[in-house]
Design an enzyme around this catalytic site. Sequence first.
Site, PDB file in Angstrom:
ATOM      1  N   ASP A 100       0.860  -1.176   0.000  1.00  0.00           N
ATOM      2  CA  ASP A 100       0.000   0.000   0.000  1.00  0.00           C
ATOM      3  C   ASP A 100       0.903   1.235   0.000  1.00  0.00           C
ATOM      4  OD1 ASP A 100      -3.012   0.864   0.495  1.00  0.00           O
ATOM      5  OD2 ASP A 100      -1.851   1.993   1.964  1.00  0.00           O
ATOM      6  N   TYR A 203      -2.405  11.156   1.439  1.00  0.00           N
ATOM      7  CA  TYR A 203      -3.145  11.338   0.192  1.00  0.00           C
ATOM      8  C   TYR A 203      -3.031  12.771  -0.305  1.00  0.00           C
ATOM      9  CZ  TYR A 203      -5.098   6.807   1.415  1.00  0.00           C
ATOM     10  OH  TYR A 203      -5.238   5.486   1.723  1.00  0.00           O
ATOM     11  N   HIS A 263      -6.884  -6.718  -0.765  1.00  0.00           N
ATOM     12  CA  HIS A 263      -5.833  -5.737  -0.522  1.00  0.00           C
ATOM     13  C   HIS A 263      -4.992  -6.030   0.708  1.00  0.00           C
ATOM     14  CE1 HIS A 263      -3.746  -1.969  -0.610  1.00  0.00           C
ATOM     15  NE2 HIS A 263      -4.267  -1.566   0.545  1.00  0.00           N
TER      16      HIS A 263
END
Length: 287
Positions: A100, A203, A263
């Site tokens: 990730d 982000y 994930h």
Amino acid sequence: MEFAKSNFAELGDVIVHYLSAGEGPETVVLLHGIPQTSYEWRYIIPRLAERYRVIAPDLRGLGDTSRPATGYDKKTVASDVWSLVHDHLGINQFYLAGHDWGGPVAFALTTQHQEAVKRLAILDVVIPGDGGDFSQNGRRWHHAFYRTLDLPEALSLGREELVLDWFFDHYGYLPNCISMEARQEYYRTYKKPGAFRAMFEYYRSMPTDIADNQAYIEKEGKLSLPVLALGGDKSFGRGKDAIESLRRVASDVRGGLIPNSGHWIGEEAPDFISEQLLAFFGERESS
């Protein structure tokens, strides 16, 4: 934590918490993703520690590492890792794996110190600025939401477990792949003051990450070291996107799919990941 020793290192503006295990002559560094911590490697660390010295830090702002107000672009986070591994622990060369957001951090670390990274593994993530669509045309809807200023913090306050549970329930292949024991550990750290802000900053720093990576590729070209790229083949796993992304930014790439995994690869497919990393890191270059 019985699977590894817990440690802290003061490194400039951040105090980094990291796990350590094993006494092998070579070192593996494991970088976790969001919304997880170094705890995501708990099934993999013991396997790797049979052969390697293993270091798994909590990234800036996450886990039990401190939460500075700034510095969440991946070059800066990668500099934290370099300060820990090279300056604090005195390790000059190592194998590196990232899952990730740990993947883009690992990529940034490699671009800054390619002479130190012997082999690079990128797990269920793509590289910002590789020429592809990081957010899969909006399928990963939270990317835009998390980059919005202030609103995510306000809506998440007091609802941290609700937010985390939605991702734990939906981004894995099976809804129970993250155990309640593991969720409690992730709740413990992500409910700390400032933890969600730090998470969102990963982000919000994406435009900087894209510019940094594109500038590197334009100047230096593709990475030349061996790269392993794997993506989960179910649910919100990245699938073939992972290897396709790495082939755009590196010249020696192998890998493919993680079977029956979404994930959360460390919890869903720990045996497969362990075997892949051991085989990849254990390869010897032909003379």
